[in-house]
Motif scaffolding. Structure first.
Motif, short mmCIF file in Angstrom:
data_model
loop_
_atom_site.label_atom_id
_atom_site.label_comp_id
_atom_site.label_asym_id
_atom_site.label_seq_id
_atom_site.Cartn_x
_atom_site.Cartn_y
_atom_site.Cartn_z
N LEU A 76 0.75 -1.12 0.30
CA LEU A 76 0.10 0.41 -0.18
C LEU A 76 0.70 1.17 -0.15
O LEU A 76 0.46 2.26 -0.18
N GLU A 77 1.66 1.25 0.39
CA GLU A 77 2.86 2.61 0.66
C GLU A 77 3.87 2.32 -0.52
O GLU A 77 4.78 3.76 -0.40
N ARG A 81 1.37 4.12 -6.68
CA ARG A 81 0.43 2.10 -6.52
C ARG A 81 0.02 1.64 -7.50
O ARG A 81 0.24 1.89 -8.62
N TRP A 105 -6.70 4.95 2.78
CA TRP A 105 -6.31 3.79 0.63
C TRP A 105 -7.77 3.33 0.58
O TRP A 105 -8.26 3.18 1.17
#
Ligand SMILES: C[S@@+](CC[C@H](N)C(=O)[O-])C[C@H]1O[C@@H](n2cnc3c(N)ncnc32)[C@H](O)[C@@H]1O
Length: 288
Positions: A76-77, A81, A105
Motif C-alpha cells: 500500500l505504501e 500505487r 487507502w
C-alpha cells in the motif's frame, strides 16, 4: 497508551528478507507497468496487487520487539500505487485489524475466507490477459494451505506473476516417509493438494547410490530409496511450475533459513514476462 500487539505474529530475520525482496520487486513492477502507454498514449495496463495470505498487516520482530510492516502495508505504501489491492485472510481477527489499517487507502478489497476459493472464484478472473489487466500475487502460507489449482490457473492466465513461499520444513516433517502409506491421511491430502498430484512422493526419494553400487556387483535386491536433499526437491517443484503450470520463467528460489541455519521455506518467483523475471532474478541473487 500501551500498544496492542494481540493477534500479531512474531517474525524473524528471514521473514524480513522475504518482505524486502517483495518490496523491491513490487516497487519496480508497479513503476514499469503504471508507466506503459499504448499507441494512443493512454495507460496500457490495469494493475493489481493480490495478497492471498495477507495476515494482520503488521508483525512483531522476534528479537527487537519492534513493529514490522507486513506485506499488505508494504504494497500500500509503494510510491507508484497499484490500481487495486486484494487482501485475503482466513482469520477474522487479522482481517479486522487489516481493514482498520487499510482504511486510509482507496481501491482496497479485504476478503475473509479461504484464499483458494476466493482467488479462483472472485479475484484471479478479474485479471484477464486480453483485457490488459496484470497482477502480482503473493502466496505466503505458513504450511500446506495452498491448492495447486491456484498456481496452475495463474500460470495459464499469463497475466499473473507469483511470489510463493514454499513450506519445505512442513513438508519434510509431515510428508517425508519412505512409503507413501506411512504418511498420515491429512498430510497426504494437503501435500497432494499443494503439489497437484502424487508425484511429490517420487520427487522426495531417489534410488540409493550405495544400493545401486552393490546391485551392480551382483548383490542386493535392487536399489533402496534414499531421501533427496531440499534443493533437489525444490528443483522438482521449480520444474513443475514451468512444465505443468506453464510459467515461462521460474528463477532458482531463495532458501530462507532460520536462526540455526535450517531451510524453512524457499521463496519462488514465477512469471510469463521476461523483464519481470530478469528483475526478480537480480533481486533474489543478492539473497541466495
Ligand atoms: C505467514 S502469514 C502471512 C504474512 C503476510 N503475508 C506478511 O508477510 O505480512 C500467513 C497468513 O495466512 C493466513 N491463512 C492461513 N490459511 C489460509 C487460507 N486457507 N486462506 C487465507 N489465509 C490463510 C493466516 O491466518 C496468516 O495470517
Amino acid at each position: 497508551m500501551a500498544e496492542d500487539f494481540a493477534g500479531l505474529d512474531e517474525i524473524g530475520d528471514w521473514s524480513v528478507d522475504k518482505l524486502r525482496i517483495l518490496r523491491d520487486y513490487s516497487e519496480r513492477y508497479s513503476l514499469i507497468l503504471q508507466n506503459q502507454r499504448n499507441q494512443r498514449g493512454a495507460k496500457q495496463f490495469f494493475t493489481g496487487y493480490i495478497d492471498a495470505f495477507a495476515g494482520a498487516g503488521e508483525h512483531v520482530h522476534k528479537t527487537s520487539g519492534a513493529i514490522v510492516k507486513g506485506s499488505p502495508l508494504i504494497a500500500l505504501e509503494l510510491p507508484h500505487r497499484f490500481d487495486h489491492y486484494e487482501f485475503i485472510d482466513l482469520n477474522p481477527e487479522r482481517v479486522g485489524r487489516l481493514i482498520r489499517l487499510a482504511q486510509r487507502w482507496s481501491n482496497v478489497s479485504v476478503h475473509q475466507g479461504d484464499c483458494n476459493d476466493v482467488l479462483l472464484k472472485a479475484v484471479l478472473p478479474k485479471y484477464r490477459y486480453d483485457d490488459y489487466r496484470r497482477a502480482l500475487c503473493f502466496l505466503d502460507p505458513y504450511c500446506l494451505q495452498l491448492d495447486w489449482k491456484v498456481m496452475e490457473t495463474a500460470g495459464r492466465m499469463r497475466s499473473i506473476e507469483i511470489f510463493l513461499n514454499f513450506p519445505i520444513h512442513d513438508m519434510n516433517r509431515n510428508a517425508k516417509r519412505k512409503s507413501i502409506e506411512d504418511v498420515d491421511p491429512k498430510s497426504w491430502t494437503n501435500m497432494t493438494k499443494f503439489w497437484g498430484d502424487e508425484s511429490w512422493h517420487p520427487a522426495m526419494f531417489a534410488p540409493s547410490r550405495q544400493a545401486d553400487f552393490f546391485a551392480a556387483l551382483g548383490g542386493g535386491e535392487g536399489p533402496e530409496l534414499e531421501k533427496v536433499g531440499n534443493d533437489s526437491f525444490a528443483g522438482a517443484f521449480q520444474k513443475r511450475l514451468k512444465d505443468v503450470a506453464g510459467f515461462k520463467y521460474v528463477p532458482d528460489p531463495v532458501p530462507m533459513k532460520n536462526s540455526i541455519g535450517a531451510v524453512v521455506y524457499y521463496l519462488f518467483f514465477a512469471s510469463n514476462n521476461d523483464t519481470g523475471a530478469r528483475i526478480a532474478n537480480a533481486i533474489m541473487k543478492g539473497y541466495r
